[in-house]
Design an enzyme around this catalytic site. Structure first.
Site, PDB file in Angstrom:
ATOM      1  N   HIS A   1       0.838  -1.213   0.000  1.00 52.11           N
ATOM      2  CA  HIS A   1       0.000   0.000   0.000  1.00 52.11           C
ATOM      3  C   HIS A   1       0.871   1.261   0.000  1.00 52.11           C
ATOM      4  O   HIS A   1       1.278   1.750   1.036  1.00 52.11           O
ATOM      5  CB  HIS A   1      -0.897  -0.019   1.248  1.00 52.11           C
ATOM      6  CG  HIS A   1      -2.013   0.970   1.197  1.00 52.11           C
ATOM      7  ND1 HIS A   1      -3.247   0.722   1.743  1.00 52.11           N
ATOM      8  CD2 HIS A   1      -2.092   2.216   0.659  1.00 52.11           C
ATOM      9  CE1 HIS A   1      -4.032   1.771   1.554  1.00 52.11           C
ATOM     10  NE2 HIS A   1      -3.353   2.689   0.908  1.00 52.11           N
TER      11      HIS A   1
ATOM     12  N   HIS B   1       2.483  14.561   0.895  1.00 49.28           N
ATOM     13  CA  HIS B   1       1.720  15.738   0.473  1.00 49.28           C
ATOM     14  C   HIS B   1       2.649  16.940   0.429  1.00 49.28           C
ATOM     15  O   HIS B   1       3.558  17.047   1.241  1.00 49.28           O
ATOM     16  CB  HIS B   1       0.594  16.041   1.466  1.00 49.28           C
ATOM     17  CG  HIS B   1      -0.532  15.065   1.400  1.00 49.28           C
ATOM     18  ND1 HIS B   1      -1.399  15.007   0.345  1.00 49.28           N
ATOM     19  CD2 HIS B   1      -0.921  14.088   2.262  1.00 49.28           C
ATOM     20  CE1 HIS B   1      -2.294  14.052   0.560  1.00 49.28           C
ATOM     21  NE2 HIS B   1      -2.016  13.474   1.707  1.00 49.28           N
TER      22      HIS B   1
ATOM     23  N   ASP C   1       0.798   2.694   3.659  1.00 45.21           N
ATOM     24  CA  ASP C   1      -0.098   3.787   3.248  1.00 45.21           C
ATOM     25  C   ASP C   1       0.701   5.099   3.136  1.00 45.21           C
ATOM     26  O   ASP C   1       0.208   6.173   3.476  1.00 45.21           O
ATOM     27  CB  ASP C   1      -1.275   3.944   4.205  1.00 45.21           C
ATOM     28  CG  ASP C   1      -2.420   4.761   3.579  1.00 45.21           C
ATOM     29  OD1 ASP C   1      -2.316   5.131   2.389  1.00 45.21           O
ATOM     30  OD2 ASP C   1      -3.400   5.024   4.292  1.00 45.21           O
TER      31      ASP C   1
ATOM     32  N   HIS D   1      -5.503  -1.063   5.649  1.00 42.30           N
ATOM     33  CA  HIS D   1      -5.323  -0.308   6.899  1.00 42.30           C
ATOM     34  C   HIS D   1      -6.438  -0.440   7.932  1.00 42.30           C
ATOM     35  O   HIS D   1      -7.152   0.498   8.230  1.00 42.30           O
ATOM     36  CB  HIS D   1      -5.082   1.178   6.615  1.00 42.30           C
ATOM     37  CG  HIS D   1      -5.945   1.778   5.538  1.00 42.30           C
ATOM     38  ND1 HIS D   1      -7.310   1.683   5.520  1.00 42.30           N
ATOM     39  CD2 HIS D   1      -5.605   2.498   4.437  1.00 42.30           C
ATOM     40  CE1 HIS D   1      -7.782   2.311   4.462  1.00 42.30           C
ATOM     41  NE2 HIS D   1      -6.777   2.818   3.783  1.00 42.30           N
TER      42      HIS D   1
ATOM     43  N   HIS E   1     -10.983  -0.207   0.946  1.00 41.35           N
ATOM     44  CA  HIS E   1     -10.818   0.901   1.899  1.00 41.35           C
ATOM     45  C   HIS E   1     -12.144   0.997   2.639  1.00 41.35           C
ATOM     46  O   HIS E   1     -13.115   1.537   2.120  1.00 41.35           O
ATOM     47  CB  HIS E   1     -10.512   2.193   1.127  1.00 41.35           C
ATOM     48  CG  HIS E   1     -10.466   3.414   1.979  1.00 41.35           C
ATOM     49  ND1 HIS E   1      -9.324   4.143   2.191  1.00 41.35           N
ATOM     50  CD2 HIS E   1     -11.433   4.056   2.678  1.00 41.35           C
ATOM     51  CE1 HIS E   1      -9.590   5.170   2.977  1.00 41.35           C
ATOM     52  NE2 HIS E   1     -10.862   5.157   3.288  1.00 41.35           N
TER      53      HIS E   1
ATOM     54  N   ASN F   1      -4.988   5.963  -7.027  1.00 46.37           N
ATOM     55  CA  ASN F   1      -5.607   7.296  -7.027  1.00 46.37           C
ATOM     56  C   ASN F   1      -4.651   8.374  -7.545  1.00 46.37           C
ATOM     57  O   ASN F   1      -4.424   9.386  -6.902  1.00 46.37           O
ATOM     58  CB  ASN F   1      -6.116   7.647  -5.623  1.00 46.37           C
ATOM     59  CG  ASN F   1      -5.018   7.682  -4.582  1.00 46.37           C
ATOM     60  OD1 ASN F   1      -3.947   7.099  -4.782  1.00 46.37           O
ATOM     61  ND2 ASN F   1      -5.264   8.359  -3.488  1.00 46.37           N
TER      62      ASN F   1
ATOM     63  N   ASP G   1      -8.694   2.705  -3.229  1.00 42.33           N
ATOM     64  CA  ASP G   1      -8.201   3.237  -1.953  1.00 42.33           C
ATOM     65  C   ASP G   1      -8.316   4.753  -1.863  1.00 42.33           C
ATOM     66  O   ASP G   1      -7.979   5.486  -2.788  1.00 42.33           O
ATOM     67  CB  ASP G   1      -6.747   2.857  -1.719  1.00 42.33           C
ATOM     68  CG  ASP G   1      -6.250   3.425  -0.404  1.00 42.33           C
ATOM     69  OD1 ASP G   1      -6.795   3.012   0.630  1.00 42.33           O
ATOM     70  OD2 ASP G   1      -5.373   4.303  -0.420  1.00 42.33           O
TER      71      ASP G   1
ATOM     72  N   HIS H   1       1.470   5.235  -1.967  1.00 40.47           N
ATOM     73  CA  HIS H   1       1.016   6.264  -2.906  1.00 40.47           C
ATOM     74  C   HIS H   1       2.246   6.936  -3.506  1.00 40.47           C
ATOM     75  O   HIS H   1       2.976   7.620  -2.802  1.00 40.47           O
ATOM     76  CB  HIS H   1       0.129   7.298  -2.203  1.00 40.47           C
ATOM     77  CG  HIS H   1      -1.148   6.714  -1.694  1.00 40.47           C
ATOM     78  ND1 HIS H   1      -2.276   6.569  -2.461  1.00 40.47           N
ATOM     79  CD2 HIS H   1      -1.466   6.188  -0.471  1.00 40.47           C
ATOM     80  CE1 HIS H   1      -3.241   6.012  -1.743  1.00 40.47           C
ATOM     81  NE2 HIS H   1      -2.771   5.765  -0.534  1.00 40.47           N
ATOM     82  N   LEU H   2       2.442   6.717  -4.789  1.00 38.00           N
ATOM     83  CA  LEU H   2       3.611   7.323  -5.451  1.00 38.00           C
ATOM     84  C   LEU H   2       3.250   8.625  -6.174  1.00 38.00           C
ATOM     85  O   LEU H   2       4.118   9.331  -6.661  1.00 38.00           O
ATOM     86  CB  LEU H   2       4.234   6.334  -6.446  1.00 38.00           C
ATOM     87  CG  LEU H   2       4.900   5.107  -5.806  1.00 38.00           C
ATOM     88  CD1 LEU H   2       5.466   4.181  -6.887  1.00 38.00           C
ATOM     89  CD2 LEU H   2       6.000   5.517  -4.829  1.00 38.00           C
TER      90      LEU H   2
END
Lengths: 342, 453, 193
Positions: B65, B316, B312, B239, B186, B99, B159, B67-68
């Site tokens: 899990h 940001h 996860d 998660h 999710h 996403n 997700d 996020h790239l």
């Protein structure tokens, strides 16, 4: 005390110091010259991200009576149209030399962010943040209650707390920053608080708060109440299934004429009726109750200016941490520093 | 997915005296992308020797899990920066969540992410495909096309958004059986969490932040395990964050339902008490819960109810965190702190061994994602995805020194145990002496890149 | 009540009897300068100026039986008028209490314990302006220790005390101060740090 962000972390000594100072500030309102030079040359910014004319003019009057320069900054923004960020606004105010920022914000915790970050160095006063706190409202409520309570007992208000006073707060506790600030402050001042609300308008976890909780306003009144505070019901709650209808709400949780008469029948002749305003007459409070001699609604407004003067004065005139204790030794120190500058 | 690695491009390394899975000290000889030999007193001839006394050798970690952010939010993270962070954190494979913008809901997007991963060469990048078009929760994406693409997608997830329509969820669970896929849910009932800001409980009551009830997660998990049972499908729960969720998963497994569950490192350590600061670095979805939830999650991970660690990792840009809580984005970085946090919460507490660690961070996540050459035993003939960990190290987290572009680590300033000393990806050291070395070059891509060090 | 335990070397420059004699003399001087008790108002500056004002009023009443001591004495807080508010620890202001007769067209005598830089008196003059318009304002202090920073002088002085600015002058009054539990009236000079 560099900032006034919440009543949750406001100690009894500091709270009473604010109330005592407010008493002296109130005396200024009776003078011919209703102005003190204490904050001459200091700049107070009213930073309002949410409309509240009442609170803004109260702070404005307070700052002006202390001779501060006042800048009103209506940075009304919604979560939809963001506009300038809080950080940029704060840095702008810092560059303009603000000594204090009075902030009203729709987001809970926004004043804490201003105080905790290095965006601005000014004293921060929370003038209501989201559904979190409204500390000056609770202080002015406590001030109003203390005057009533000490007068009733023929005692001096300076230095007094609210030990033994029974206070009921009725209405939308879940969304009320006024209720939260009052619960913490009234606990600190020794009052006995009961929250009265429909179960849908109480937060999960309320059972851990330092107060009693009731779903029945009549039973609460029958048990005896010295101050009855009604909270405003926000319009947007009415269509979100928090209660079936305004009629049912008013009947079960509103302070109507029947309950006003009940106070007399119960022998509660000295019970005051409070409301932070603005009122929904006929919903949470009847007109007869709002206009009765028991009502302190206008006294609350008047006291708001005195309490906000006290908060501004104590936050802006020097470092208050040293004087925060009330022991005899501190009294000597204060007198000493006074004389050294004589 | 097995690569045919060219021996010339990865070199020969002798790892001397490492505690294999925390057990006895042995040597590992890595040559031509595989573990050539395992034993004691192996010959160092022709090999670069890495003295590993006191270090633990583990299979390269596999994140289920991640996020790239690329494509679309290259200001937050890119495949390059995210996979550098992964290598430094001890990972040799990550599953890149769908996403992005555009959403990874077509073969084209998943192949793009897959290619970016291969070009970067720090870890295997396994794209996760969206369950529904545009994550909109209305219409199934072309799951089969993504499965058949060069990216060979096996994990599908919306997700960030719950597949809350029960019919759609049922169809997705059924459909992915055709290519041995899994739906990673999710779990968040949307109506119960409208406007929610933090865990609903004693702390939210005081802070005046809209509550995010545990039941919003648990009710979806309960529904989905029953759906998975009904249609006989494989279900993965992203998660898991509450004690109640652990209970439901435990019950489902006792019924023989084919469900796996993941927990993040931050949910194993942090609680909603941190929200009292109103610092949005602690804002995350699902929210930080209570201390008793943390204890239940640790117990669930230790007893196998929870199968895997998933970071996860959610970088940001700073402006999305330097604002009011309600305005802030949800998410925390995690790739470079996961090993240390799991060591702190599970190993130093005596709840798990390093062998258990290998299971929850490598073996099982690779199995869930059907990544054939990852999560393998450290035995002769196996692919050389190996990390060396110094369990005695202690370090203070400084987000400014991380490889990820995200500065939103909730562990900033915290001292944690354990450090990744080396990461071997397909026999090539991507990390040496705790620092980035060089990326692995895939055989097909290496031709034009010339010879390597 | 503040119990004083002297932490630094100090010497007593006025004892109880000295203070009482000085106040008696000041009371007579005030009556003499005013040609009687007509229109007199005594305003003590908190904290220790106020008990001194009360004592002075008592002595004036003793000298002139037509005077009601409590009717001519008040307290004037100057906190909000100080010029050093932003440098000092904030403290709540003391109440300002005026005699019922007010101060318009009165002869206001400001009473303080120690006159030093003159800044407190400057603040007091500002405070008075906001409360009314006295016919005249006079100043009586128990101790004048010199080192004036403003063009201000006292009309009535109990004792002139030449001091170095590193020394500290402490006035202790029985209303607030005690030593070993015993209320005390004295003026001491403490050596500087």
């Amino acid at each position: 005390m560099k900032h006034l962000l919440s009543t949750e972390n406001l100690g009894a000594a500091d709270a009473i110091r604010i109330l005592d100072t407010a008493e002296e500030m109130a005396a200024v309102g009776d003078r011919e010259v209703k102005k003190l030079p204490a904050l001459r040359g200091r700049t107070v910014v009213n930073l309002f991200f949410e409309d509240s004319t009442r609170t803004r003019i109260s702070f404005e009057a307070a700052a002006k009576r202390l001779s501060a320069d006042v800048i009103n900054f209506a940075a009304k923004g919604s979560s939809v149209s963001k506009g300038e960020s809080l950080k940029d606004t704060a840095q702008t105010l810092s560059a303009m030399g603000a000594d204090a920022v009075v902030i009203r914000h729709w987001a809970s915790g926004a004043p804490h962010r201003l105080a905790a970050t290095d965006w601005i160095d000014a004293a921060v006063i929370n003038a209501g943040d989201g559904t979190h706190e409204h500390p000056t409202q609770a202080l002015l409520d406590a001030f109003t209650m203390r005057r009533h309570w000490t007068k009733l007992h023929g005692s001096e208000s300076i230095g007094a707390d609210l030990s033994g006073m029974r206070v009921a707060i009725a209405g939308d506790v879940l969304h009320s920053r006024v209720a939260r600030s009052n619960v913490w402050l009234l606990r600190t001042l020794g009052a006995d608080v009961t929250l009265v609300a429909p179960p849908t308008l109480l937060p999960i976890g309320v059972e851990q708060w330092p107060c009693k909780v009731s779903y029945n306003l009549d039973e609460t009144l029958e048990a005896g109440v010295d101050a009855m505070m009604m909270l405003r019901v926000q319009g947007e709650r009415m269509n979100a299934s928090f209660f079936p209808s305004t009629r049912e709400y008013s009947r079960r949780w509103g302070f109507d004429d029947t309950r006003l008469r009940a106070l007399d029948e119960l022998g509660l002749k000295d019970t005051i009726i409070m409301h932070p305003g603005p009122m929904n007459r006929g919903l949470e409070i009847s007109s007869a109750a709002a206009d009765s001699p028991r009502s302190t609604v206008l006294a609350q407004v008047r006291n708001g200016v005195s309490v906000r003067m006290a908060a501004l004065y104590l936050l802006l005139s020097g470092d208050t941490r040293e004087a925060a204790t009330t022991s005899g030794a501190a009294g000597t120190d204060a007198a000493r520093s006074e004389k050294e500058n004589n | 997915m097995t690569e045919t690695a060219s021996g010339a491009s990865t070199g020969t390394f002798l790892i001397r005296g490492a505690a294999i899975l925390g057990g006895g000290a042995e040597d590992l000889l890595i040559r031509d992308g595989v573990i050539a030999e395992r034993g004691t007193g192996l010959s160092a001839e022709g090999a670069t020797v890495i003295e590993a006394a006191g270090l633990v050798a583990l299979p390269g970690m596999v994140d289920i899990h991640t996020h790239l952010r690329e494509p679309g939010r290259e200001d937050a993270e890119t495949v390059e920066t995210g996979t550098r962070a992964a290598a430094l954190g001890g990972y040799t494979a990550v599953h890149a969540m769908a996403n992005s913008n555009p959403v990874a809901d077509t073969a084209g997007v998943v192949e793009q992410v897959h290619s970016l991963g291969r070009a970067s060469g720090w870890v295997d990048v396994r794209p996760v495909g969206a369950v529904t078009i545009g994550l909109a929760g209305e219409q199934l994406a072309e799951l089969g096309a993504m499965a058949d693409s060069r990216a060979q997608v096996r994990v599908f997830s919306d997700d960030g958004i719950c597949v809350h329509d029960p019919v759609l969820m049922r169809r997705a669970l059924e459909y992915v059986k055709a290519f041995d896929g899994v739906v990673a849910q999710h779990a968040q009932e949307p109506r119960l969490t409208a406007g929610a800001q933090m865990n609903e409980g004693a702390v939210s009551a005081v802070l005046g932040l809209a509550g995010w009830p545990a039941v919003a997660e648990e009710s979806i998990i309960a529904r989905d395990v029953l759906l998975a049972q009904h249609v006989g499908s494989r279900l993965h729960i992203c998660h898991v964050s509450t004690a109640g969720s652990v209970e439901i998963v435990r019950w489902a497994k006792s019924r023989g339902i084919n469900v796996t569950a993941e927990v993040t490192p931050h949910h194993l350590l942090l609680t909603d008490e941190l929200v009292r600061s109103y610092d949005p670095v602690y804002k995350v979805n699902p929210p930080l819960r209570t201390a008793s939830d943390v204890q239940a999650l640790r117990a669930g991970l230790a007893d196998g109810t929870i199968d895997v660690i998933g970071t996860d990792h959610a970088p940001h840009p700073s402006e999305h965190k330097e604002c009011e809580w309600a305005q802030a984005a949800m998410g925390m970085t995690g790739l470079e702190t996961a090993l240390s946090v799991v060591q702190e919460t599970m190993i130093e507490t005596g709840l798990m061994t390093w062998a258990d660690f290998a299971r929850v961070t490598s073996t099982v996540p690779a199995a869930i994602g059907r990544v054939a050459d990852q999560g393998r035993p450290l035995e002769a003939g196996e692919p050389a995805n190996v990390i060396l960990v110094d369990p005695a190290a202690r370090w203070t987290v400084d987000p400014n020194k991380m490889a990820t572009m995200g500065r939103n680590s909730p562990f900033a300033g915290k001292e944690l145990p354990g450090a990744v000393v080396a990461t071997f990806f397909k026999g090539h050291p991507t990390v040496l002496d705790g620092k980035l070395n060089t990326p692995y070059r895939h055989a097909a891509d290496a031709a034009g890149a010339g010879s390597r060090n | 009540m503040t119990d004083v335990t002297a932490p630094v070397p100090s010497r007593v420059v006025l004892n109880h009897a000295d203070i009482d004699r000085a106040l008696t003399r000041i009371a007579h001087e005030i009556l003499e300068a005013n040609k009687g008790s007509q229109d007199l108002v005594l305003l003590g500056i908190p904290r220790r100026g106020y008990p001194l004002a009360v004592r002075l009023a008592g002595k004036i009443a003793a000298a002139d039986p037509s005077v009601d001591a409590s009717a001519i004495v008040g307290q004037l807080d100057v906190t909000m008028f100080r010029d050093d508010l932003s440098h000092q620890p904030a403290r709540p202001p003391y109440p300002t209490k005026l005699p019922l007769s007010g101060i318009d067209n009165k002869v206001v005598v400001l009473i303080d314990d120690v006159l030093y830089s003159g800044r407190t008196i400057r603040a007091a003059l500002d405070a008075i302006v906001d409360l009314g318009r006295p016919r005249s304002v006079r100043l009586a202090v128990l101790v004048d220790r010199g080192h004036r920073e403003l063009p201000i002088r006292a009309d009535h002085v109990g004792k002139n005390l030449p001091t170095s600015s590193s020394e500290k002058v402490r006035v202790r009054v029985e209303e607030f101060d005690s030593v070993n539990g015993q209320p005390i009236n004295e003026v001491v000079i403490e050596a500087g740090a």
